[in-house]
Design an enzyme around this catalytic site. Sequence first.
Site, PDB file in Angstrom:
ATOM      1  CD  GLU A 115      -7.817  -0.705   8.470  1.00 24.97           C
ATOM      2  OE1 GLU A 115      -8.575  -0.565   7.510  1.00 24.97           O
ATOM      3  OE2 GLU A 115      -6.573  -0.758   8.351  1.00 24.97           O
ATOM      4  NE  ARG A 146      -2.729  -4.901   6.851  1.00 26.37           N
ATOM      5  CZ  ARG A 146      -1.968  -5.737   6.188  1.00 26.37           C
ATOM      6  NH1 ARG A 146      -0.832  -5.326   5.642  1.00 26.37           N
ATOM      7  NH2 ARG A 146      -2.312  -7.005   6.054  1.00 26.37           N
ATOM      8  N   GLY A 181       0.834  -1.205   0.000  1.00 23.32           N
ATOM      9  CA  GLY A 181       0.000   0.000   0.000  1.00 23.32           C
ATOM     10  C   GLY A 181       0.862   1.245   0.000  1.00 23.32           C
ATOM     11  CG  ASP A 219      -0.514  -0.068   8.307  1.00 20.24           C
ATOM     12  OD1 ASP A 219      -1.418   0.765   8.121  1.00 20.24           O
ATOM     13  OD2 ASP A 219      -0.356  -1.071   7.585  1.00 20.24           O
ATOM     14  CB  THR A 238       3.896   0.895   6.587  1.00 20.76           C
ATOM     15  OG1 THR A 238       2.572   0.667   7.070  1.00 20.76           O
ATOM     16  CG2 THR A 238       4.839   0.796   7.770  1.00 20.76           C
ATOM     17  CG  MET A 258      -6.761   3.376   6.319  1.00 21.41           C
ATOM     18  SD  MET A 258      -5.824   3.708   4.785  1.00 21.41           S
ATOM     19  CE  MET A 258      -6.573   2.531   3.669  1.00 21.41           C
ATOM     20  CG  ASN A 275       4.697  -5.381   8.216  1.00 22.75           C
ATOM     21  OD1 ASN A 275       4.105  -4.456   7.671  1.00 22.75           O
ATOM     22  ND2 ASN A 275       4.835  -5.495   9.516  1.00 22.75           N
ATOM     23  CG  LEU A 320      -9.921  10.512   0.985  1.00 23.09           C
ATOM     24  CD1 LEU A 320     -10.894  11.618   1.360  1.00 23.09           C
ATOM     25  CD2 LEU A 320      -9.589  10.557  -0.490  1.00 23.09           C
TER      26      LEU A 320
END
Lengths: 412, 412
Positions: free
Chosen positions: A242, A187, A13, A139, A137, A185, A109, A293
């Site tokens: 999420e 994860r 991503g 995340d 990332t 977001m 990852n 976004l």
Amino acid sequence: MSKKNLIYGQSGGVTSVINASAYGAIVAALNNPEIEKVYAGKNGISGILREEFFDLGKEPRDEIARIPYTPGAIFGSCRKKLKTEEEFKRLFEIFDAHNIGYFLYNGGNDSMETVHQIAIKAKELGYDLKAIGIPKTVDNDLMHTDHCPGYGSAAKFTAISILEATRDLESMHTDSTQVFILESMGRYAGWLAASGALANMNGEHGPQIFLLPEVPFDEKKFLSKVEEVIARDGYCSIVAAEALKDSKGNYISTEDYLDAFGNVQLGKIGIYLQKLIRQHLGRKVHTALPDYLQRSSRHVASLTDWQEAIEVGAAAVKFATRDGLTDIMVSIVRDNDYPYLRHYEPVELSGVASAVKYLLKEFISKDGFGVTTEFVEYAKPLIEGEAPVNYMRGIPLYAGLKKVPIEKKLKG
Amino acid sequence: MSKKNLIYGQSGGVTSVINASAYGAIVAALNNPEIEKVYAGKNGISGILREEFFDLGKEPRDEIARIPYTPGAIFGSCRKKLKTEEEFKRLFEIFDAHNIGYFLYNGGNDSMETVHQIAIKAKELGYDLKAIGIPKTVDNDLMHTDHCPGYGSAAKFTAISILEATRDLESMHTDSTQVFILESMGRYAGWLAASGALANMNGEHGPQIFLLPEVPFDEKKFLSKVEEVIARDGYCSIVAAEALKDSKGNYISTEDYLDAFGNVQLGKIGIYLQKLIRQHLGRKVHTALPDYLQRSSRHVASLTDWQEAIEVGAAAVKFATRDGLTDIMVSIVRDNDYPYLRHYEPVELSGVASAVKYLLKEFISKDGFGVTTEFVEYAKPLIEGEAPVNYMRGIPLYAGLKKVPIEKKLKG
């Protein structure tokens, strides 16, 4: 020793500053006397396996200058993992045919696992390859780095968005909406959801409740917390990650299908919570799902994050050439909080690949619905400053690369 | 003639520049020799009816300067309509007790109706009141004005968001997401959804499909258009208005409840479309519902919109005092497209109140899935320039008003 060529690829991503890392790596490589040619794979490893790569020496200087201003992954990304011996064999045939000595791969990852596997394979084959991972990332869940490029900008978007929306909610709550939910977001880790707390940093009104994936979701406790906040402040602003698990460890999902691997699809937790609050509390709720976004919002990228993304790309070239390293990822090491100081170090990929760094326990408040001041201290330097944007007639201008393909040397 | 006091109020859904209009009106009023005191109602007409208003002469100058940098409605908004004779009677008692000669109300269609009713009532009662409407709506659906303050900034957010997300989608489409949907606000008019087309203005890749409320939604045609776009470009980026009607004229909704008036609740059309595309085309889809972010995104407000919002507020004071007008709204009149030139004129509220201006037919493309170049010519000056933001440590700084309440003169 004859000079070797370098290939750079993007994977997983995107973030709003992955192209800043591309720029850092490309400019460092184009100006490195040890490197002959500089290539980029189309859609990462997927294009490389098809001999689809671009000769970056043929790009106009003006377009290269625009790369770090551009969101998305400018060379295309992929979600491909190398699995078969055939694929590895093909990859090294292609590397050999194109005299590739340096492989830089920009991802999270899973992508770090890919670099690690390629580095191992190169050793097995006795192929001289410097394989380097460039982290990326939103995340922020990579091990052995203080944080990940891309996180600061997504955090800045999250904090500013919930700050603005909370002012909106505050305006409306006396006879309209009383609850606002922002689905974040991130994860399985709560780093990005937690970043909403930066909204409150300057004494402003931001979110009062955080739902983090590290804390099991308890419907009753949550609903009574919402009522408590409304009773105190008149309205309630929430950031929800999420991926929330119930007390039995199952992910809560409103999606009615499974993904290709048979896993429950995450997402739309905001819609789930909205219905819950409306049904049980009878409150009017608004919900935002920023989705892409959040990871593409280059217009509000953090200057610190943007600069680090560029530097991490350039550091990868230095580690590969001057230091002759392989099977490593570029890691960000924090030297001081304020003034914020950092430097870059290589870390072994074996410790990074496919592992997940969850939000630290000391960053989560006692009742589980908030974050600690330690988290704010950690995160605040990462959103500092505003990355420049090239506007023309009110709309950002992006790079339009020529993307000159190399001549294929192998049979399809 | 003794000097009268002025009261300003905010009403309806907010925009990211409604406070710029507040600032324009307040600064003009504080500096107007014909006006004695300047007040703001708490939550618009709701607070005024309870004698809850603030004395703006007691605000520190520094805080007033920060008002136009602040999203939301700084004095609180409301959704109240005046209905009973009792309420009108009470309102004029309060106006009289506080020597109010000027009533400025900042809102959309419903709020303009409120101003109109108050102006009519004042005439009936022989009460000397100058009642002026200051337009504001991200929906851009007010009659008799070229456009509405707030629209340009929401349009800029929409265009930049879909532009960024489309670059994201383009990066990922070869082996992941192929369709991206942005659900747009805008209620029953397609102005805001259409503004996504400004993403393509500089030759960039933006959305390829628009779903507008003015065009009946045809599932089959839509799905075949999506496939056509994917076949051509590899991916499909869509802006969908929140209020779509089927061929029978019924609104499509995924909400399972009715509002207080028994109407179907709009919204979540993006989720509906996502399921449709997944089920019928088997494509991976991502959907963003920016919701409040679209109307609160002060960090990416249009400079043109921001300046106009300030000027419209100031013009209201001029129309009320120097020109002695009442029962009018401040209208924006466009004099030229490029360079963009405009001026402000009074228009009668009777023609504006509770009416809706839909997206013009000549702005919708022949196949109904796009907008025309005429629309882009109309909308592009409105997003020009970037309104300044006061950042401290990476987070915008907002006004923190003292909000000194006036002394109540009537019994509750």
